[in-house]
Design an enzyme around this catalytic site. Structure first.
Site, PDB file in Angstrom:
ATOM      1  N   ASP A   8       0.814  -1.215   0.000  1.00  0.00           N
ATOM      2  CA  ASP A   8       0.000   0.000   0.000  1.00  0.00           C
ATOM      3  C   ASP A   8       0.847   1.265   0.000  1.00  0.00           C
ATOM      4  O   ASP A   8       2.063   1.233   0.223  1.00  0.00           O
ATOM      5  CB  ASP A   8      -0.956  -0.010   1.207  1.00  0.00           C
ATOM      6  CG  ASP A   8      -0.286  -0.441   2.509  1.00  0.00           C
ATOM      7  OD1 ASP A   8       0.948  -0.478   2.549  1.00  0.00           O
ATOM      8  OD2 ASP A   8      -0.999  -0.741   3.467  1.00  0.00           O
TER       9      ASP A   8
ATOM     10  N   ASN B  63      -7.837  -3.384  14.006  1.00  0.00           N
ATOM     11  CA  ASN B  63      -9.189  -3.788  13.586  1.00  0.00           C
ATOM     12  C   ASN B  63      -9.129  -4.949  12.588  1.00  0.00           C
ATOM     13  O   ASN B  63     -10.109  -5.245  11.928  1.00  0.00           O
ATOM     14  CB  ASN B  63      -9.952  -2.584  13.006  1.00  0.00           C
ATOM     15  CG  ASN B  63      -9.271  -2.001  11.771  1.00  0.00           C
ATOM     16  OD1 ASN B  63      -8.310  -2.580  11.260  1.00  0.00           O
ATOM     17  ND2 ASN B  63      -9.763  -0.879  11.289  1.00  0.00           N
TER      18      ASN B  63
ATOM     19  N   HIS C  65      -7.183  -5.098   9.908  1.00  0.00           N
ATOM     20  CA  HIS C  65      -6.851  -4.784   8.521  1.00  0.00           C
ATOM     21  C   HIS C  65      -5.501  -5.363   8.121  1.00  0.00           C
ATOM     22  O   HIS C  65      -4.589  -5.474   8.934  1.00  0.00           O
ATOM     23  CB  HIS C  65      -6.967  -3.280   8.208  1.00  0.00           C
ATOM     24  CG  HIS C  65      -5.916  -2.395   8.786  1.00  0.00           C
ATOM     25  ND1 HIS C  65      -6.207  -1.355   9.642  1.00  0.00           N
ATOM     26  CD2 HIS C  65      -4.576  -2.362   8.605  1.00  0.00           C
ATOM     27  CE1 HIS C  65      -5.094  -0.736   9.956  1.00  0.00           C
ATOM     28  NE2 HIS C  65      -4.090  -1.326   9.347  1.00  0.00           N
TER      29      HIS C  65
ATOM     30  N   GLU D 248      -9.804  -2.168   5.047  1.00  0.00           N
ATOM     31  CA  GLU D 248     -10.540  -1.871   6.272  1.00  0.00           C
ATOM     32  C   GLU D 248     -11.751  -2.793   6.418  1.00  0.00           C
ATOM     33  O   GLU D 248     -12.220  -3.381   5.432  1.00  0.00           O
ATOM     34  CB  GLU D 248     -10.982  -0.408   6.254  1.00  0.00           C
ATOM     35  CG  GLU D 248      -9.823   0.600   6.238  1.00  0.00           C
ATOM     36  CD  GLU D 248      -9.145   0.774   7.613  1.00  0.00           C
ATOM     37  OE1 GLU D 248      -9.179  -0.162   8.430  1.00  0.00           O
ATOM     38  OE2 GLU D 248      -8.570   1.850   7.837  1.00  0.00           O
TER      39      GLU D 248
HETATM   40  C1  GLP Z   1      -0.718   0.179   8.681  1.00  0.00           C
HETATM   41  C2  GLP Z   1      -0.274  -0.569   7.419  1.00  0.00           C
HETATM   42  C3  GLP Z   1      -0.422  -2.050   7.558  1.00  0.00           C
HETATM   43  C4  GLP Z   1       0.168  -2.508   8.879  1.00  0.00           C
HETATM   44  C5  GLP Z   1      -0.609  -1.889  10.013  1.00  0.00           C
HETATM   45  C6  GLP Z   1      -0.106  -2.294  11.388  1.00  0.00           C
HETATM   46  O1  GLP Z   1      -2.043   0.560   8.650  1.00  0.00           O
HETATM   47  N1  GLP Z   1      -0.956  -0.131   6.238  1.00  0.00           N
HETATM   48  O2  GLP Z   1       0.209  -2.698   6.461  1.00  0.00           O
HETATM   49  O3  GLP Z   1       0.126  -3.904   8.970  1.00  0.00           O
HETATM   50  O4  GLP Z   1      -0.506  -0.481   9.902  1.00  0.00           O
HETATM   51  O5  GLP Z   1       0.987  -1.515  11.721  1.00  0.00           O
HETATM   52  P1  GLP Z   1       1.991  -1.779  12.897  1.00  0.00           P
HETATM   53  O6  GLP Z   1       2.877  -2.862  12.447  1.00  0.00           O
HETATM   54  O7  GLP Z   1       2.714  -0.481  13.057  1.00  0.00           O
HETATM   55  O8  GLP Z   1       1.181  -2.141  14.093  1.00  0.00           O
END
Ligand code: GLP
Length: 241
Positions: free
Chosen positions: A67, A136, A138, A143
């Site tokens: 992304d 959540n 994702h 989402e």
């Molecule tokens: C973001 C990214 C995801 C990632 C998520 C969790 O929203 N787009 O790809 O997995 O955050 O992030 P973290 O690893 O900082 O908890």
């Protein structure tokens, strides 16, 4: 689904990096699907360390990221391109022309998404897709409620995702409201999936996603249907299962 229990973040990073490096060694011209967020930073650091020791060669590797924020340029420090450059691409011998992310500066969302879908299709299969998980459920920026059939699409980020990502920006007003993300359909087409999770704050969602019903409300739950998923998580993230 295989769950590998790690002691802590460092151990999770090392175990995950082992799986990624095995992929690169077994297939030097592999396609890696990569993720951002705090969770994989240690994994990338470990890969860089092994590269510096001469144990890894990225020269034939291709990468596609999940992304990118819509509206952030590659040189914006909060963009995922910048993140990848800082944490991995600039530190190993990967060919920058083989590192792909959605084009955050493309204002035409349909074009940005169809270009990325075409690019992924042209690359053929993703050999190993690395994933983190949001609170959540994702994955990428898919989402809750998004169709499992979605390919790359433009997402309106939820309030909770914006809040979670606020820590990287000066204020919540600076967090982009939209992002381009690979869809679940694309993610599910990867040959192998490696999902990383660390910390007590991920324990509840790990339980729901992998031991609860498969539902678009918890996007990661779809991974229960994939035939080659490895979860590497630390004890805190696994504390509720
Ligand atoms: C973001 C990214 C995801 C990632 C998520 C969790 O929203 N787009 O790809 O997995 O955050 O992030 P973290 O690893 O900082 O908890």
């Amino acid at each position: 689904m295989k769950i590998i229990r790690a002691k802590d973040y460092k151990d999770m990073s090392r175990k995950a990096a082992n799986i990624v490096s095995a992929q690169i060694i077994m297939k030097p011209n592999c396609v890696l699907g990569l993720a951002t967020g705090s969770t994989p930073i240690g994994t990338y650091a470990q890969l860089v360390e092994w590269y510096n020791k001469g144990d890894l060669d990225f020269s034939e590797v291709t990468t596609v990221n999940l992304d990118e924020y819509k509206g952030l340029s590659r040189d914006n420090e909060q963009s995922y391109y910048y993140f990848m450059k800082e944490n991995l691409f600039s530190k190993v011998n990967i060919n920058p022309e083989r590192t792909f992310l959605p084009d955050g500066m493309e204002t035409d969302s349909d074009k940005a998404c169809s270009d990325y879908n075409r690019l992924i299709a042209n690359l053929g299969e993703v050999d190993l897709q690395v994933l983190g998980i949001g609170h959540n459920g994702h994955i990428g920026f898919n989402e809750p409620g998004t169709s499992f059939e979605a390919e790359t699409h433009c997402v309106d980020l939820t309030e909770s995702t914006m809040k979670a990502n606020q820590r990287f920006f000066e204020s919540i007003d600076d967090v982009p409201r939209q992002a381009y993300t690979m869809g679940i359909k694309t993610i599910m087409q990867a040959k192998k999936i490696l999902l990383l999770a660390s910390g007590e704050d991920k324990a509840q969602i790990i339980k729901e996603a992998f031991f609860g019903p498969i539902t678009p409300q918890v996007q990661a739950s779809v991974l229960q249907l994939h035939n080659d998923v490895t979860i590497v998580a630390d004890e805190a993230a696994l504390s509720l299962i």
